[in-house]
Enzyme design. Structure first.
Site, mmCIF file in Angstrom:
data_model
loop_
_atom_site.group_PDB
_atom_site.id
_atom_site.type_symbol
_atom_site.label_atom_id
_atom_site.label_comp_id
_atom_site.label_asym_id
_atom_site.label_seq_id
_atom_site.Cartn_x
_atom_site.Cartn_y
_atom_site.Cartn_z
ATOM 1 N N ASP A 146 39.120 14.529 29.829
ATOM 2 C CA ASP A 146 39.071 15.997 29.914
ATOM 3 C C ASP A 146 37.636 16.420 29.571
ATOM 4 O O ASP A 146 36.799 15.596 29.226
ATOM 5 C CB ASP A 146 40.092 16.633 28.957
ATOM 6 C CG ASP A 146 39.759 16.376 27.497
ATOM 7 O OD1 ASP A 146 39.226 15.294 27.185
ATOM 8 O OD2 ASP A 146 40.029 17.245 26.641
ATOM 9 N N HIS A 457 42.268 7.690 33.758
ATOM 10 C CA HIS A 457 42.449 9.141 33.699
ATOM 11 C C HIS A 457 41.115 9.713 33.245
ATOM 12 O O HIS A 457 40.844 9.815 32.049
ATOM 13 C CB HIS A 457 43.566 9.487 32.712
ATOM 14 C CG HIS A 457 43.808 10.967 32.607
ATOM 15 N ND1 HIS A 457 44.529 11.665 33.529
ATOM 16 C CD2 HIS A 457 43.406 11.877 31.693
ATOM 17 C CE1 HIS A 457 44.581 12.946 33.185
ATOM 18 N NE2 HIS A 457 43.894 13.101 32.070
ATOM 19 N N ASP A 503 47.982 1.312 35.222
ATOM 20 C CA ASP A 503 46.604 1.523 35.680
ATOM 21 C C ASP A 503 46.643 2.598 36.754
ATOM 22 O O ASP A 503 46.515 2.325 37.944
ATOM 23 C CB ASP A 503 46.001 0.213 36.212
ATOM 24 C CG ASP A 503 44.538 0.392 36.593
ATOM 25 O OD1 ASP A 503 43.961 1.464 36.262
ATOM 26 O OD2 ASP A 503 43.972 -0.517 37.218
ATOM 27 N N GLU A 512 43.704 6.728 29.669
ATOM 28 C CA GLU A 512 42.570 7.644 29.594
ATOM 29 C C GLU A 512 41.360 6.882 29.027
ATOM 30 O O GLU A 512 41.471 5.695 28.661
ATOM 31 C CB GLU A 512 42.901 8.869 28.730
ATOM 32 C CG GLU A 512 41.868 9.977 28.899
ATOM 33 C CD GLU A 512 42.304 11.347 28.356
ATOM 34 O OE1 GLU A 512 43.478 11.511 27.969
ATOM 35 O OE2 GLU A 512 41.457 12.254 28.342
HETATM 36 O O1 G3I Z 1 50.617 7.102 14.151
HETATM 37 C C1 G3I Z 1 51.861 7.267 14.806
HETATM 38 C C2 G3I Z 1 52.755 6.074 14.590
HETATM 39 O O2 G3I Z 1 53.041 5.947 13.237
HETATM 40 C C3 G3I Z 1 54.023 6.221 15.424
HETATM 41 O O3 G3I Z 1 54.789 5.052 15.325
HETATM 42 C C4 G3I Z 1 53.663 6.462 16.875
HETATM 43 C C5 G3I Z 1 54.863 6.700 17.747
HETATM 44 O O4 G3I Z 1 54.531 7.422 18.898
HETATM 45 O O5 G3I Z 1 52.835 7.581 16.969
HETATM 46 C C6 G3I Z 1 51.612 7.474 16.277
HETATM 47 O O6 G3I Z 1 50.910 8.657 16.491
HETATM 48 C C7 G3I Z 1 50.318 8.824 17.752
HETATM 49 C C8 G3I Z 1 48.856 9.115 17.532
HETATM 50 O O7 G3I Z 1 48.248 9.444 18.730
HETATM 51 C C9 G3I Z 1 48.131 7.911 16.928
HETATM 52 O O8 G3I Z 1 46.779 8.206 16.720
HETATM 53 C C10 G3I Z 1 51.008 9.973 18.477
HETATM 54 O O9 G3I Z 1 52.324 9.618 18.817
HETATM 55 C C11 G3I Z 1 50.227 10.301 19.730
HETATM 56 O O10 G3I Z 1 50.782 11.424 20.374
HETATM 57 C C12 G3I Z 1 48.783 10.572 19.400
HETATM 58 O O11 G3I Z 1 48.057 10.662 20.594
HETATM 59 C C13 G3I Z 1 46.801 11.316 20.561
HETATM 60 C C14 G3I Z 1 46.731 12.202 21.797
HETATM 61 O O12 G3I Z 1 45.456 12.792 21.872
HETATM 62 C C15 G3I Z 1 47.784 13.275 21.825
HETATM 63 O O13 G3I Z 1 47.666 14.121 20.748
HETATM 64 C C16 G3I Z 1 45.706 10.267 20.618
HETATM 65 O O14 G3I Z 1 45.669 9.529 19.407
HETATM 66 C C17 G3I Z 1 44.354 10.929 20.845
HETATM 67 O O15 G3I Z 1 43.403 9.928 21.059
HETATM 68 C C18 G3I Z 1 44.427 11.844 22.055
HETATM 69 O O16 G3I Z 1 43.232 12.505 22.177
HETATM 70 C C19 G3I Z 1 43.006 13.176 23.398
HETATM 71 C C20 G3I Z 1 42.555 14.586 23.036
HETATM 72 O O17 G3I Z 1 43.610 15.256 22.400
HETATM 73 C C21 G3I Z 1 42.061 15.336 24.258
HETATM 74 N N1 G3I Z 1 41.066 14.573 24.950
HETATM 75 C C22 G3I Z 1 41.533 13.283 25.377
HETATM 76 C C23 G3I Z 1 41.931 12.446 24.188
HETATM 77 C C24 G3I Z 1 42.337 11.042 24.598
HETATM 78 O O18 G3I Z 1 43.588 10.931 25.164
HETATM 79 O O1 9MR Z 2 43.793 15.456 30.992
HETATM 80 C C1 9MR Z 2 44.448 15.669 29.756
HETATM 81 C C2 9MR Z 2 44.080 14.549 28.795
HETATM 82 O O2 9MR Z 2 42.723 14.574 28.496
HETATM 83 C C3 9MR Z 2 44.918 14.632 27.539
HETATM 84 O O3 9MR Z 2 44.716 13.488 26.749
HETATM 85 C C4 9MR Z 2 46.391 14.765 27.888
HETATM 86 C C5 9MR Z 2 47.272 14.938 26.663
HETATM 87 O O4 9MR Z 2 46.943 16.056 25.946
HETATM 88 O O5 9MR Z 2 46.601 15.851 28.760
HETATM 89 C C6 9MR Z 2 45.935 15.754 29.984
HETATM 90 O O6 9MR Z 2 46.207 16.873 30.746
HETATM 91 C C7 9MR Z 2 47.500 16.948 31.290
HETATM 92 C C8 9MR Z 2 48.340 17.947 30.496
HETATM 93 O O7 9MR Z 2 48.575 17.516 29.205
HETATM 94 C C9 9MR Z 2 49.656 18.210 31.209
HETATM 95 N N1 9MR Z 2 49.444 18.627 32.556
HETATM 96 C C10 9MR Z 2 48.713 17.654 33.353
HETATM 97 C C11 9MR Z 2 47.351 17.414 32.738
HETATM 98 C C12 9MR Z 2 46.568 16.402 33.560
HETATM 99 O O8 9MR Z 2 47.234 15.193 33.682
#
Ligand code: G3I
Ligand code: 9MR
Ligand code: ZN
Length: 535
Positions: A146, A457, A503, A512
């Site tokens: 993103d 992604h 993939d 991503e």
């Molecule tokens: O730590 C728990 C674990 O204890 C549990 O068993 C497990 C079960 O799902 O979840 C773990 O937490 C997860 C966490 O990441 C770990 O760091 C959450 O479920 C999971 O939803 C969370 O995902 C994060 C994601 O954003 C959604 O919030 C990712 O770490 C994080 O890297 C990702 O970051 C995104 C930014 O928001 C937007 N830009 C892209 C970026 C990469 O995807």
């Molecule tokens: O592109 C977005 C990515 O960077 C984030 O990690 C992810 C989870 O927050 O969301 C992606 O965006 C999606 C959104 O959450 C739901 N609608 C579709 C978007 C593109 O796949």
């Protein structure tokens, strides 16, 4: 089936592969000539991959060249290289990734080649809590696939990179073909400055730091310069403030040799945020209702405060910063974690790599014991599974490859402070997994390895009309709780954790890319390229 590190092995390093569905293996030169033949111990069931696997040790093969394995069914493994400089190309691309993430400037063809694009996100951003106030916020790196820019994520990526530079400056002398190349400053520092300068713009005059700057919603799959959504700056958080204080204090130390004025500016920013932290309680971060982009939700700021305190103390030697540390350390935190939710491992790195006499012995010991305990645990877990991955099934979360790579960092740093080779060997096995020694038979770095993932992604990659992805990007990796249209609970029913992956460019929860998934690869490659050629 035989799974190998597809990028390859340093000539003098420990060399392992994993065999599944049999015991007999043959190692060939690329021209077919047989180099080694044998069979393994009895295979055992591996809970992470669901496969019956055994280990192949071919450490004794030193000769440089191209190789592949066959198994008893005649199945061929991916081809790989043995060489002294085997990681140089992937190291360079992993570092150049940050240039490709740059926001607010044109990526010119002479640096970006066919992945060039026009300047993006040059419009003024506005403050959510004061919409009439607007600011020029150009700069920094896009966080991920993103186009958001998030302070806590930025600090962590910078932490991995700047510690890599500080501990191993000799590994960063090669120019990276970025606009600043040739200015007399190592390109890693040039690249990190691009992000630091943006972070400084997120700081208020009173030291508080805004959490993030993104559009209200994720934009569609367009090139960055075609994203014309408004950019909103969300309120200050103590998480972002502490992270800025920590990384600016650290960076001030690192830039001192090359640019005293800049080092001073960083120091002032760090002190300002340090004061804010002392006078403000926890301001955690929740997405305001109207903002739907990434949250980096973190319900706990003690680890961020610990990192800030140790870095500020190391920079200033002012005892007031350390006064709070013993109490903070009583709280629940790992002291070894190097991800954005728990940054206490950076406090560990700060203390453990400090000049002698900086921190008192009691503090040093506490960090040292915790660090070596964790490294011992990782060695043990790795030793108990077929891919020598220091993972249990529950570790396959969103961004699992960051956990693999920060585990590798923990192991290399344990090697650095103890000299024990088993830590370095275990770090190598984590890198092997990233480069293809896994049950997907896939290298998780674009453009590196015969079977490298291809469809991240990543908005520019989706929108640029070019067949292949930009090389050097790390995938988030398998996620047993995947939650997108290409990988989710229904599609993955009964699938082993290591195979919960798609993939596909729509699979943001498994495929991503982000700045802080590349940065620990840079650290690990620097360390292993430098010290891993030992056996
Ligand atoms: O730590 C728990 C674990 O204890 C549990 O068993 C497990 C079960 O799902 O979840 C773990 O937490 C997860 C966490 O990441 C770990 O760091 C959450 O479920 C999971 O939803 C969370 O995902 C994060 C994601 O954003 C959604 O919030 C990712 O770490 C994080 O890297 C990702 O970051 C995104 C930014 O928001 C937007 N830009 C892209 C970026 C990469 O995807
Ligand atoms: O592109 C977005 C990515 O960077 C984030 O990690 C992810 C989870 O927050 O969301 C992606 O965006 C999606 C959104 O959450 C739901 N609608 C579709 C978007 C593109 O796949
Ligand atoms: Zn941009």
């Amino acid at each position: 089936m035989i799974y190998v590190n597809q990028v390859g092995y340093l000539s003098g390093a420990v060399k392992h592969a994993t065999i599944s569905g049999g015991r007999e293996f043959t190692l060939h030169r690329a021209d077919g000539k047989v180099v080694l033949q044998g069979d393994t111990d009895v295979p055992v069931k591996d809970a992470n991959s669901g496969e019956e696997v055994a280990l192949i040790d071919f450490t004794g093969v030193y000769e440089e060249g191209e190789y592949y394995f066959t198994d008893e069914n005649g199945d061929k493994s991916a081809q790989f290289t043995i060489a002294d400089d085997v990681y140089a190309p992937v190291f360079r691309d992993a570092l150049r990734m940050f240039y490709f993430q740059r926001c607010g400037m044109e990526l010119e063809e002479k640096y970006a080649g066919k992945f060039k694009h026009k300047a993006c996100h040059c419009q003024k951003a506005f403050y959510l809590d004061d919409p009439d106030r607007k600011v020029d916020l150009r700069g920094g790196w896009h966080d991920a696939g993103d186009y958001g820019r998030y302070v806590t994520a930025a600090a962590v990526a910078l932490g991995h990179l700047l510690y890599a530079y500080e501990m191993m400056p000799d590994m960063f002398s090669e120019e990276l073909n970025i606009p600043e190349s040739g200015n007399g400053i190592p390109d890693l520092l040039n690249e990190c400055r691009y992000e630091l300068d943006w972070m400084l713009k997120m700081q208020e005059a009173d030291g508080g730091v805004h959490h993030k700057a993104t559009s209200m919603n994720f934009v569609g799959f367009v090139m960055p310069e075609d994203d014309d959504l408004d950019i909103v700056i969300t309120p200050v958080s103590s998480l972002a403030t502490a992270d800025l204080a920590a990384i600016c204090a650290m960076a001030s130390r690192v830039y001192e040799t090359y640019d005293k004025e800049y080092a001073q500016r960083l120091k002032e920013a760090a002190l300002l945020s340090g004061e804010w932290l002392i006078s403000h309680p926890a301001y955690l971060f929740k997405n305001p209702d109207e903002v739907k982009t990434g949250t980096y939700e973190d319900l706990y700021d003690a680890d961020e405060r610990l990192w800030a305190a140790t870095e500020l103390y190391r920079l200033t030697k002012d005892g007031k910063y350390m006064a709070a540390v013993p109490a903070i350390m009583e709280q629940k935190m790992s002291l070894t974690s190097l991800g954005w939710t728990d940054v206490s491992g950076f406090a560990g790195m700060c203390v453990l790599t400090a000049e002698k006499g900086c921190f008192d012995e009691k503090n040093m010991d506490r960090f040292r014991y915790r660090w070596l305990d964790e490294a011992d645990r990782l060695v043990k877990v790795a030793g108990e599974n077929g891919f020598e991955l220091a993972f249990h099934p529950s570790d396959f979360i969103w961004g699992s490859n960051m956990v693999v790579l920060t585990n590798a960092m923990v192991l290399t740093i344990a090697h650095h402070i103890s000299g024990k080779e088993e830590y370095l060997e275990a770090a190598q096995y984590q890198l092997d997994y990233i480069f293809g020694r896994n049950a997907l038979d896939l290298s998780f770095v674009t453009g590196h390895g015969e079977k490298a993932f291809r469809d991240p992604h990543n908005r520019p990659t989706i929108a640029d009309g070019i067949e292949e992805p930009i090389p050097g990007y790390v995938s988030g990796g398998p996620n047993r709780s995947a939650s997108d249209t290409k990988a989710n609970a229904e599609l993955l029913k009964g699938v082993a954790p290591m195979k919960c992956y798609a993939d596909h460019n729509l699979s943001y929860s498994t495929n991503e890319i982000t700045i802080y998934w590349n940065s620990p690869l840079v650290f690990t490659l620097a360390y292993i390229s430098r010290c891993g050629n030992f056996s």
